[in-house]
Scaffold this motif. Structure first.
Motif, PDB file in Angstrom:
ATOM      1  N   ALA A  36     -68.239   9.751 -19.929  1.00 18.03           N
ATOM      2  CA  ALA A  36     -69.454  10.426 -20.089  1.00 18.03           C
ATOM      3  C   ALA A  36     -68.775  12.073 -20.283  1.00 18.03           C
ATOM      4  O   ALA A  36     -70.182  12.874 -21.019  1.00 18.03           O
ATOM      5  N   CYS A  37     -68.214  12.809 -18.747  1.00 19.70           N
ATOM      6  CA  CYS A  37     -68.015  14.125 -18.541  1.00 19.70           C
ATOM      7  C   CYS A  37     -67.761  15.128 -19.792  1.00 19.70           C
ATOM      8  O   CYS A  37     -68.363  15.880 -20.282  1.00 19.70           O
ATOM      9  N   LYS A  38     -66.685  14.234 -20.437  1.00 12.82           N
ATOM     10  CA  LYS A  38     -66.256  14.979 -22.103  1.00 12.82           C
ATOM     11  C   LYS A  38     -67.157  14.944 -22.554  1.00 12.82           C
ATOM     12  O   LYS A  38     -67.574  15.809 -23.484  1.00 12.82           O
ATOM     13  N   LYS A  39     -68.277  13.901 -22.948  1.00 14.84           N
ATOM     14  CA  LYS A  39     -69.615  14.028 -24.092  1.00 14.84           C
ATOM     15  C   LYS A  39     -70.519  14.925 -23.863  1.00 14.84           C
ATOM     16  O   LYS A  39     -70.823  15.556 -24.558  1.00 14.84           O
ATOM     17  N   VAL A  40     -70.903  14.636 -22.504  1.00 15.35           N
ATOM     18  CA  VAL A  40     -73.052  15.594 -22.286  1.00 15.35           C
ATOM     19  C   VAL A  40     -72.404  16.705 -21.105  1.00 15.35           C
ATOM     20  O   VAL A  40     -73.316  17.306 -21.562  1.00 15.35           O
ATOM     21  N   HIS A  41     -70.866  17.146 -21.133  1.00 17.85           N
ATOM     22  CA  HIS A  41     -70.632  18.150 -20.382  1.00 17.85           C
ATOM     23  C   HIS A  41     -71.908  18.222 -18.731  1.00 17.85           C
ATOM     24  O   HIS A  41     -72.208  19.526 -18.689  1.00 17.85           O
ATOM     25  N   CYS A  42     -72.557  17.753 -18.515  1.00 18.72           N
ATOM     26  CA  CYS A  42     -73.309  17.824 -17.163  1.00 18.72           C
ATOM     27  C   CYS A  42     -72.477  16.237 -16.589  1.00 18.72           C
ATOM     28  O   CYS A  42     -73.317  14.914 -16.459  1.00 18.72           O
ATOM     29  N   ASN A  43     -72.272  16.842 -14.954  1.00 18.45           N
ATOM     30  CA  ASN A  43     -71.996  15.518 -14.027  1.00 18.45           C
ATOM     31  C   ASN A  43     -73.555  14.414 -13.546  1.00 18.45           C
ATOM     32  O   ASN A  43     -73.098  13.271 -13.487  1.00 18.45           O
ATOM     33  N   GLU A  44     -74.240  15.352 -13.625  1.00 16.89           N
ATOM     34  CA  GLU A  44     -75.481  14.131 -13.040  1.00 16.89           C
ATOM     35  C   GLU A  44     -75.901  13.210 -13.989  1.00 16.89           C
ATOM     36  O   GLU A  44     -76.254  12.071 -13.943  1.00 16.89           O
ATOM     37  N   ILE A  45     -75.945  13.581 -15.827  1.00 16.68           N
ATOM     38  CA  ILE A  45     -76.001  12.649 -16.317  1.00 16.68           C
ATOM     39  C   ILE A  45     -75.132  12.145 -16.816  1.00 16.68           C
ATOM     40  O   ILE A  45     -75.632  10.491 -16.922  1.00 16.68           O
ATOM     41  N   LEU A  49     -75.200   7.992 -16.509  1.00 19.31           N
ATOM     42  CA  LEU A  49     -74.833   7.227 -17.755  1.00 19.31           C
ATOM     43  C   LEU A  49     -73.758   5.898 -17.602  1.00 19.31           C
ATOM     44  O   LEU A  49     -74.440   4.865 -18.314  1.00 19.31           O
ATOM     45  N   VAL A  50     -73.567   6.292 -16.955  1.00 24.82           N
ATOM     46  CA  VAL A  50     -72.255   5.188 -15.567  1.00 24.82           C
ATOM     47  C   VAL A  50     -73.351   4.220 -14.651  1.00 24.82           C
ATOM     48  O   VAL A  50     -72.541   2.835 -15.629  1.00 24.82           O
ATOM     49  N   GLN A  51     -73.644   4.699 -14.355  1.00 21.91           N
ATOM     50  CA  GLN A  51     -75.117   3.502 -13.510  1.00 21.91           C
ATOM     51  C   GLN A  51     -75.392   2.715 -14.748  1.00 21.91           C
ATOM     52  O   GLN A  51     -75.646   1.223 -14.742  1.00 21.91           O
ATOM     53  N   ASP A  52     -76.024   2.763 -15.834  1.00 19.92           N
ATOM     54  CA  ASP A  52     -77.103   2.012 -16.788  1.00 19.92           C
ATOM     55  C   ASP A  52     -76.119   1.933 -17.478  1.00 19.92           C
ATOM     56  O   ASP A  52     -76.352   0.169 -17.355  1.00 19.92           O
ATOM     57  N   VAL A  53     -74.800   1.886 -17.448  1.00 17.86           N
ATOM     58  CA  VAL A  53     -73.372   1.350 -18.459  1.00 17.86           C
ATOM     59  C   VAL A  53     -73.699  -0.272 -17.530  1.00 17.86           C
ATOM     60  O   VAL A  53     -73.127  -1.371 -17.761  1.00 17.86           O
ATOM     61  N   PHE A  54     -73.137  -0.134 -15.970  1.00 18.34           N
ATOM     62  CA  PHE A  54     -73.485  -0.902 -15.135  1.00 18.34           C
ATOM     63  C   PHE A  54     -74.247  -2.094 -14.702  1.00 18.34           C
ATOM     64  O   PHE A  54     -73.731  -2.806 -14.370  1.00 18.34           O
ATOM     65  N   VAL A  55     -75.052  -1.627 -14.809  1.00 19.20           N
ATOM     66  CA  VAL A  55     -76.530  -1.949 -15.423  1.00 19.20           C
ATOM     67  C   VAL A  55     -76.570  -3.057 -15.565  1.00 19.20           C
ATOM     68  O   VAL A  55     -76.652  -4.616 -15.674  1.00 19.20           O
ATOM     69  N   SER A  56     -76.498  -2.753 -17.291  1.00 18.28           N
ATOM     70  CA  SER A  56     -75.533  -3.238 -18.324  1.00 18.28           C
ATOM     71  C   SER A  56     -75.108  -4.010 -18.377  1.00 18.28           C
ATOM     72  O   SER A  56     -75.047  -5.425 -18.729  1.00 18.28           O
ATOM     73  N   LEU A  57     -73.903  -4.184 -17.969  1.00 19.80           N
ATOM     74  CA  LEU A  57     -72.833  -4.878 -17.713  1.00 19.80           C
ATOM     75  C   LEU A  57     -73.664  -5.931 -16.770  1.00 19.80           C
ATOM     76  O   LEU A  57     -73.217  -7.320 -16.700  1.00 19.80           O
ATOM     77  N   ASN A  80     -73.389   4.080 -26.765  1.00 15.77           N
ATOM     78  CA  ASN A  80     -74.281   3.557 -27.646  1.00 15.77           C
ATOM     79  C   ASN A  80     -75.228   4.267 -26.671  1.00 15.77           C
ATOM     80  O   ASN A  80     -76.657   5.172 -27.118  1.00 15.77           O
ATOM     81  N   LYS A  81     -75.126   4.375 -25.028  1.00 12.34           N
ATOM     82  CA  LYS A  81     -76.176   4.679 -24.411  1.00 12.34           C
ATOM     83  C   LYS A  81     -76.019   6.850 -24.726  1.00 12.34           C
ATOM     84  O   LYS A  81     -77.029   7.263 -24.451  1.00 12.34           O
ATOM     85  N   ILE A  82     -75.059   7.216 -25.074  1.00 13.47           N
ATOM     86  CA  ILE A  82     -75.115   9.102 -24.924  1.00 13.47           C
ATOM     87  C   ILE A  82     -75.623   8.646 -25.967  1.00 13.47           C
ATOM     88  O   ILE A  82     -76.433   9.883 -26.828  1.00 13.47           O
ATOM     89  N   LEU A  83     -75.417   8.196 -27.818  1.00 14.71           N
ATOM     90  CA  LEU A  83     -76.060   8.947 -28.839  1.00 14.71           C
ATOM     91  C   LEU A  83     -77.630   7.870 -28.953  1.00 14.71           C
ATOM     92  O   LEU A  83     -77.948   9.093 -29.104  1.00 14.71           O
ATOM     93  N   LYS A  84     -77.749   7.206 -27.438  1.00 17.87           N
ATOM     94  CA  LYS A  84     -79.481   7.262 -27.630  1.00 17.87           C
ATOM     95  C   LYS A  84     -80.055   8.815 -26.765  1.00 17.87           C
ATOM     96  O   LYS A  84     -80.551   8.802 -27.287  1.00 17.87           O
ATOM     97  N   LYS A  88     -82.199  11.441 -28.005  1.00 18.47           N
ATOM     98  CA  LYS A  88     -83.817  11.462 -27.532  1.00 18.47           C
ATOM     99  C   LYS A  88     -83.988  13.216 -27.580  1.00 18.47           C
ATOM    100  O   LYS A  88     -84.851  14.167 -27.644  1.00 18.47           O
ATOM    101  N   ASP A  89     -82.221  14.285 -27.279  1.00 12.81           N
ATOM    102  CA  ASP A  89     -82.792  15.492 -27.278  1.00 12.81           C
ATOM    103  C   ASP A  89     -82.799  15.655 -28.537  1.00 12.81           C
ATOM    104  O   ASP A  89     -83.571  16.824 -28.878  1.00 12.81           O
ATOM    105  N   GLU A  90     -82.526  15.220 -29.767  1.00 11.96           N
ATOM    106  CA  GLU A  90     -83.302  15.433 -31.422  1.00 11.96           C
ATOM    107  C   GLU A  90     -84.282  15.483 -31.297  1.00 11.96           C
ATOM    108  O   GLU A  90     -85.267  16.489 -32.093  1.00 11.96           O
ATOM    109  N   VAL A  91     -84.686  15.089 -30.565  1.00  9.93           N
ATOM    110  CA  VAL A  91     -86.609  14.428 -30.654  1.00  9.93           C
ATOM    111  C   VAL A  91     -87.119  15.679 -29.929  1.00  9.93           C
ATOM    112  O   VAL A  91     -88.326  15.962 -30.424  1.00  9.93           O
TER     113      VAL A  91
END
Length: 195
Positions: A36-45, A49-57, A80-84, A88-91
């Motif tokens: 996730a860090c490689k993709k979004v370049h922000c530790n908090e985000i 994202l990873v927290q959301d992944v585990f909630v989905s799991l 999928n969460k990164i793409l979403k 959002k950022d594009e919008v």
């Protein structure tokens, strides 16, 4: 290691959902976080994202296919969460452009002037932060337009020392401008295309 973990996971899900979840959480959190860090370049985000992944799991843990890979499943959710997030950022960016194109100065000269001032401030600030000798050499080269040889003679330094100091100064400035939040630049470019 992962194969054994995954087969244990599917057995454990039936016996104890909490333990199964914790097993996978402990094993895969760091792997997903690094991705996730490689993709979004922000530790908090990335953490969110990873927290959301585990909630989905957790929500779908009983319905996972025992023939599939838990890690592959988690990576798919993360992707999928990164793409979403990107969508959002594009919008948001499109909205900012539409608002800015209504309220921004209509002539390109004004926009370029604002952008130049912003960049000049960033560069001037970084020059002020340079070590004294590096700053002195940089200013002699850029403002007084002296050659490397002239600077070396004036400061009683070797030409190689002057070159090294200039190279480090340029690197600092490049890094500072690159690290600077380029959204203003991007926004200015987008606005100019829409006017």
């Amino acid at each position: 290691m992962f194969g054994e973990l995954e087969s244990n996971f599917f057995l454990l899900v039936k016996l104890n959902k909490d333990k199964a979840f914790n097993l996978v959480f402990d094993a895969y959190w760091n792997t997903l976080y690094k991705q996730a860090c490689k993709k979004v370049h922000c530790n908090e985000i990335a953490q969110d994202l990873v927290q959301d992944v585990f909630v989905s799991l957790w929500d779908k843990i009983e319905f996972l296919d025992a023939e599939g890979s838990v890690l592959a499943y988690l990576f798919a959710i993360l992707r999928n969460k990164i793409l979403k997030l990107y969508e959002k950022d594009e919008v948001r960016l499109r909205y900012a452009v539409s608002v800015a194109s209504v309220t921004a100065p209509s002539d390109l000269y004004s926009q370029n002037s604002m952008l130049e001032k912003e960049l000049k401030t960033i560069i001037d600030t970084e020059i002020e932060r340079m070590p004294l000798r590096m700053k002195e050499i940089y200013l002699l080269k850029k403002e007084d337009d002296l050659s490397i040889r002239q600077i070396a003679e004036d400061l009683s330094l070797s030409e190689q020392t002057v070159k090294n100091q200039l190279q480090m100064a340029y690197q600092r400035l490049r890094t500072r401008v690159k690290d600077y939040d380029s959204s203003l630049i991007m926004l200015a470019l987008l606005i100019s295309k829409h006017l």
